[in-house]
Scaffold this motif. Structure first.
Motif, short mmCIF file in Angstrom:
data_model
loop_
_atom_site.label_atom_id
_atom_site.label_comp_id
_atom_site.label_asym_id
_atom_site.label_seq_id
_atom_site.Cartn_x
_atom_site.Cartn_y
_atom_site.Cartn_z
N ALA A 142 37.91 59.32 -60.38
CA ALA A 142 37.17 59.05 -59.04
C ALA A 142 37.66 59.68 -57.83
O ALA A 142 36.98 59.67 -56.87
CB ALA A 142 37.00 57.40 -58.61
N ALA A 143 38.88 60.14 -57.82
CA ALA A 143 39.51 60.74 -56.71
C ALA A 143 38.55 61.96 -56.46
O ALA A 143 39.01 62.73 -55.62
CB ALA A 143 40.95 61.23 -56.91
N GLY A 144 38.18 62.33 -57.43
CA GLY A 144 37.08 63.82 -57.42
C GLY A 144 35.73 63.19 -56.75
O GLY A 144 34.79 64.07 -56.33
N GLY A 145 35.56 62.06 -56.26
CA GLY A 145 34.34 61.81 -55.54
C GLY A 145 33.17 60.87 -56.35
O GLY A 145 32.25 60.35 -55.99
N ARG A 146 33.66 60.80 -57.83
CA ARG A 146 32.68 60.31 -58.88
C ARG A 146 33.23 60.18 -60.21
O ARG A 146 34.44 60.46 -60.38
CB ARG A 146 31.37 60.86 -58.95
N VAL A 147 32.86 59.07 -60.91
CA VAL A 147 33.56 58.87 -62.08
C VAL A 147 33.14 59.52 -63.15
O VAL A 147 31.78 59.20 -63.47
CB VAL A 147 33.44 57.20 -62.42
N PRO A 148 33.47 60.56 -63.57
CA PRO A 148 32.77 61.37 -64.72
C PRO A 148 32.76 60.95 -66.05
O PRO A 148 33.49 60.05 -66.44
CB PRO A 148 33.61 62.75 -64.86
N ARG A 149 31.72 60.96 -66.78
CA ARG A 149 31.54 60.49 -68.13
C ARG A 149 32.81 60.89 -69.14
O ARG A 149 33.36 60.20 -69.86
CB ARG A 149 30.34 61.04 -68.69
N ALA A 150 33.32 62.08 -68.87
CA ALA A 150 34.60 62.55 -69.83
C ALA A 150 35.67 61.49 -69.61
O ALA A 150 36.64 61.57 -70.35
CB ALA A 150 34.85 64.04 -69.28
N ALA A 151 35.69 60.76 -68.41
CA ALA A 151 37.06 59.92 -68.22
C ALA A 151 36.79 58.37 -69.16
O ALA A 151 37.67 57.93 -69.09
CB ALA A 151 37.14 59.37 -66.76
#
Length: 287
Positions: free
Chosen positions: A149-158
């Protein structure tokens, strides 16, 4: 002035060696996100460490009566740390962890809040219930998601790497329930099966498969031997070693997850942390 003895007591309270397994959550999460801003990644790492330390301090505060009976050497029952100081540290570290996450972005704060709530729920209520190991696994998974989420959102790939990390942690937590008296063959056997399944998932063909497969092998070699001994001879000492090695195995697992996501440069950093974890574990128990 903090004496060496007092510093050691606090190091024991927050499980110093085990805390070295935390940075890998952030690195694996950031890798799953395809890279994140360095400032936000640093804030995620700081938040993660604070919340981990908070959970360890709160754990000993909540278990102080049980530890007085089964682990009188622990910092609180031995009198080296006052219960109020441990609780105050847990509260202060939680606040610091949330503040650091909030300084990054809303997604990171939301994930950190969910992580903190899970940690407090585990320590104050869920630990001795059937939901306890699952809650502990969820906390590890959320920690990886906070790094992503440090990129501003929680990506599905995580989500898949978070699930693998959670599965491993859940299995090791089941084993840890028997580390005082031993007696369980089922828990280490189940952990062995989980370890094999997680390793197979990390080693499957894909991006940078060679590095990921090497890390998966290292993960197995770190966790499996002690778990196998605990399954064959389920004494308290063997079971505790299975837990210690299961915690250390988090690091090569995180390295494999990072490698699969293309963050190959994270691998030597994490393997250095594994060596440091093992060295410190010989001086301060991580469980």
């Amino acid at each position: 002035m903090v004496t060496g003895g007092r510093a050691r007591a606090w190091l024991e309270l927050v499980r110093g060696p085990a805390a070295l397994t935390v940075p890998g959550d952030t690195l694996a999460g950031a890798a799953a996100a395809g890279g994140v801003p360095r400032r936000d990644a640093a804030l995620a790492l700081g938040s993660s460490v604070c919340l981990y330390w908070a959970g360890m301090a709160l754990n000993d505060w909540a278990d102080r009566a049980e530890d007085a009976r089964d682990r009188p050497h622990r910092p609180i029952p031995s009198g080296r740390i006052h219960p109020a100081a441990a609780f105050g540290a847990a509260a202060g570290l939680t606040a610091a962890g949330l503040a650091l996450a909030g300084a990054a972005n809303r997604a990171q704060l939301a994930t950190a809040t969910a992580l903190a709530a899970t940690v407090w729920a585990y320590d104050l209520g869920l630990k001795h219930t059937p939901a306890g190991p699952v809650a502990m696994g969820a906390a590890r998974g959320l920690d990886l998601l906070m790094g992503s989420a440090a990129g501003g959102r929680v990506p599905r790939a995580a989500l898949p790497p978070a699930a693998l990390l959670a599965a491993h942690t859940t299995a090791v937590t089941h084993v840890s329930r028997h580390e005082v008296d031993g007696g369980s063959r089922a828990a280490p056997l189940a952990a062995l099966a989980t370890t094999a399944g997680v390793a197979a998932a990390v080693a499957r063909p894909g991006a940078d498969a060679g590095t990921a497969q090497g890390c998966a092998a290292g993960y197995l070699l770190t966790a499996a031997p002690a778990l196998a001994r605990a399954a064959r001879h389920p004494t308290g000492d063997h079971t505790k070693q299975g837990v210690i090695d299961g915690l250390a195995a988090l690091v090569p697992l995180q390295a494999g997850l990072a490698a699969r996501a293309g963050a190959r440069r994270s691998v030597p950093v994490l393997l250095t942390l594994l060596a440091a974890t093992r060295r410190l574990s010989r001086k301060v128990t991580p469980t």
